[in-house]
Enzyme design. Structure first.
Site, short mmCIF file in Angstrom:
data_model
loop_
_atom_site.label_atom_id
_atom_site.label_comp_id
_atom_site.label_asym_id
_atom_site.label_seq_id
_atom_site.Cartn_x
_atom_site.Cartn_y
_atom_site.Cartn_z
CG HIS A 70 -9.95 -7.14 7.49
ND1 HIS A 70 -8.71 -7.36 8.05
CD2 HIS A 70 -9.82 -7.50 6.19
CE1 HIS A 70 -7.90 -7.85 7.13
NE2 HIS A 70 -8.54 -7.95 6.00
CD GLU A 75 -1.85 -2.37 1.50
OE1 GLU A 75 -0.71 -2.61 1.98
OE2 GLU A 75 -2.73 -3.24 1.36
#
Lengths: 318, 323
Positions: B129, B60
């Site tokens: 998450h 990322e």
């Protein structure tokens, strides 16, 4: 193609401009006229000037907080650089960026960065843009050997390799990561070997030799323009002053530093020019020209107005 | 007007913008061949090719950073972070870099990049998450933060985000992708920074956004049966914040509840209520309240997760207590 005497003379003057810029900034800093941090690049002038001699104006570059030399070598106006140091409205970033964020997109300087390794993906992203725009421009990222233990360094090398991006990764290895010897904190301190692990052609050069630096970047740029992908260049150099103002330099001996001064790049290039037929008077003239550029920049910066406070609230968004 | 899902509306926005502007390209994990785990990028690779629909490594910080570099050189990247939780892996690139390069350069460079991501719980995805970091992002000067709740808003705002010329964090919600709604036909954009009154009412203003907005509308129906008419405002953009619409509404209702899924502490509720007190202290007849996630990590088992995240019944209860 090897550099001509004229080009080497220009390089010599440019390196002196950078050296004198840092000497001037140190004096201003000691006089309390400069805010924030100052990370001098004294001793590393050849890496910046040699590399930028091989770049075109439309080629882009990112660099580090030790980046005054990189920025000036890429073409940043010395006047606006000095004004930025003094926090003036005429500074390259109008007093909003300071020493660690010199930027001038008109000469391809996308920005110096105060976060170690953070500019490497920006140069590589610019290379991605060139590839997608089908341009033959290249991008160059300067970083120190202290950056090679950052995650984003590795992530970017991987991305540059898989997408064959026209980026030149230049590691200035000055042996010290901030105030710690790099060999104590780095497994495999020959950083170019890390690039080889990503399948990126990697070389190690004498970064205090402006001609060697130029040749390495020139070859890398030629390859990148032709679609050959990235190259990693580890330029061995030495930071002759401390990491920043006030660094007590406990991590090295005075003898080591004294020895390094014997190998410093400006004296070396002066000797090289003399070997090519330049006289002492020629070198003195180049020195005077550099001195005049700095004097003019300082006068410009000191005469410039401070930014008005409301300027703090502009340019948050484009 | 055609009816479509939130995911389909986003897909249309991306497709239209990529057809309109060759500088727009998208990057992220599993977005190309696979079409994205929520199908938002479905069938874009066959139309636009792997150059403009880039499958990235799980990296990322690297690919957000490359997006910034490409944006600096005139491209219009739309970078996808699979989960908002992963924004923290690339936080330096988002917060220290994308948000600040324009300012630090004295306006010389800009970063016209959209970071698309999804956040939120309700599916038992656990503490890494399910987090909602919208108010973190809203705290950063230089970022536009958009949080659409309906398919129509998702499409119109994503198109505006791509054209905004600035770094935008575009926050979707994993449990909105399969919700449906009417979406205007063809080309349209929506203004960034403009809230919308999604339901008119006279008794209390409920300010919300993202999935919690749907909870607020459901709560309003329940309250209506009890004789309480709630006005429901969808912020749509949380930074910049449209206080004018909120103040105008509260001047009519005199009561304010802010409800969101991100954690209450230091959240948008705290911000909005403070601004209300600063900007229109006379508008409220009773203390305003906020409702957000409790200050604990988000657990997996359903009864635990439901206890942590605000539910429809919590909104109903809060409003009843305020009347």
């Amino acid at each position: 193609m090897p550099l001509s005497i004229d080009q080497l003379s220009d390089a010599y003057r440019q390196m002196l401009v950078i050296r004198k810029f840092e000497e001037t900034v140190r004096r201003l800093y000691q006089q309390g006229k400069i805010r924030g941090s100052f990370h001098p690049c004294v001793g590393q002038e050849a890496t910046a000037v040699g590399a930028c001699l091989a770049l075109r104006r439309d080629d882009t570059m990112t660099c580090t907080y030790r980046g005054h030399g990189h920025a000036i070598a890429k073409g940043l106006s010395v006047r606006t650089a000095m004004a930025e140091m003094l926090g003036k409205a005429t500074g390259c970033s109008k007093g909003k960026g300071g020493s660690m964020h010199f930027t001038d997109p008109n000469v391809g300087l996308l920005g110096a960065n105060a976060i170690v390794a953070a500019g490497i993906p920006h140069a590589t992203g610019a290379a991605l843009a060139f590839q997608m725009q089908k341009k033959d421009s290249v991008s160059l990222a300067f970083f120190g050997e202290g950056a090679v233990n950052q995650g984003v360094f590795h992530e970017t090398l991987n991305l540059a390799a898989i997408w064959k991006l026209p980026v030149i990764l230049v590691c200035e290895n000055n042996l010290y990561s901030e105030m710690t010897p790099s060999h104590e904190t780095t497994s495999v301190v020959e950083t170019y070997q890390r690039a080889a692990a990503y399948g990126i052609p990697a070389v190690r050069v004498d970064g205090n030799d402006v001609e060697a630096m130029y040749a390495a970047v020139e070859e890398a740029a030629t390859q990148a323009r032709a679609g050959g992908g990235p190259t990693y260049i580890e330029a061995m150099t030495y930071r002759l002053w401390g990491h920043m103002m006030g660094d007590p330099e406990v991590y090295r001996t005075k003898e080591e530093v004294a020895q390094a001064w014997e190998n410093e790049p400006i004296v070396r290039l002066g000797n090289r020019l003399k070997g090519l037929g330049c006289s002492d008077a020629d070198l003195t003239r180049l020195d005077s020209e550099a001195e005049a550029i700095i004097a003019d920049a300082l006068q410009f910066a000191e005469a410039s107005p401070a930014p008005s406070p409301e300027e703090a609230f502009t340019e948050v968004f484009a | 007007m055609p009816t479509m899902t939130y995911a389909q509306a986003l897909n249309e926005a991306l497709r239209e913008e990529m057809r309109r502007d060759p500088r727009v390209f998208i990057m992220g994990e599993d977005i190309g061949l696979h079409g994205g785990i929520f199908r938002v990028t479905k069938d874009l690779m066959p139309e636009f090719g792997p150059e403009r629909v880039r499958d990235t490594p799980i990296s990322e910080a690297g690919f957000v950073g490359l997006g910034i570099g490409a944006a600096l050189m005139g491209m219009r990247p739309v970078v996808e972070l699979l989960f908002m939780d992963f924004a923290l892996v690339s936080a330096d690139q988002i917060v220290n870099q994308a948000a600040k390069l324009h300012y630090m350069s004295g306006g010389q460079v800009s970063v016209p990049m959209v970071i698309r991501t999804q956040q939120g719980g309700g599916r038992g995805n656990g503490a890494q998450h399910s987090q909602s970091f919208d108010s973190w992002m809203a705290q950063v000067p230089g970022l536009i933060v958009i949080t659409p709740s309906t398919p129509a808003d998702a499409k119109g705002l994503l198109k505006s985000a791509i054209r905004a010329g600035n770094p935008v964090v575009f926050i979707e919600h994993k449990l909105l992708y399969n919700t449906s709604g009417e979406v205007p036909d063809g080309e349209y954009t929506l203004p960034i920074g403009k809230a919308e009154v999604k339901r008119w009412g006279r008794d209390i203003t409920i300010v919300s956004y993202s999935r919690t907005l749907l909870f607020a509308l459901e709560a309003a129906e329940t309250l209506s049966q009890k004789g309480i008419e709630a006005e429901v405002i969808d912020l749509r953009t949380i930074s910049p914040l449209d206080m004018d619409t909120i103040i105008q509404s509260v001047r009519g209702t005199a009561r304010l509840l802010v409800a969101h899924e991100s954690i209450s502490t230091c959240g948008m509720g705290a911000e909005i209520i403070t601004r209300m007190v600063e900007q229109a202290p006379d508008a409220l007849v009773s203390p305003a309240r906020r409702l957000g996630a409790k200050h604990v990590p988000i657990p997996v088992a359903e009864p635990l997760e439901n206890a942590v995240l605000p539910q429809v019944k919590d909104i109903v209860q809060a409003v009843e207590e305020m009347m």
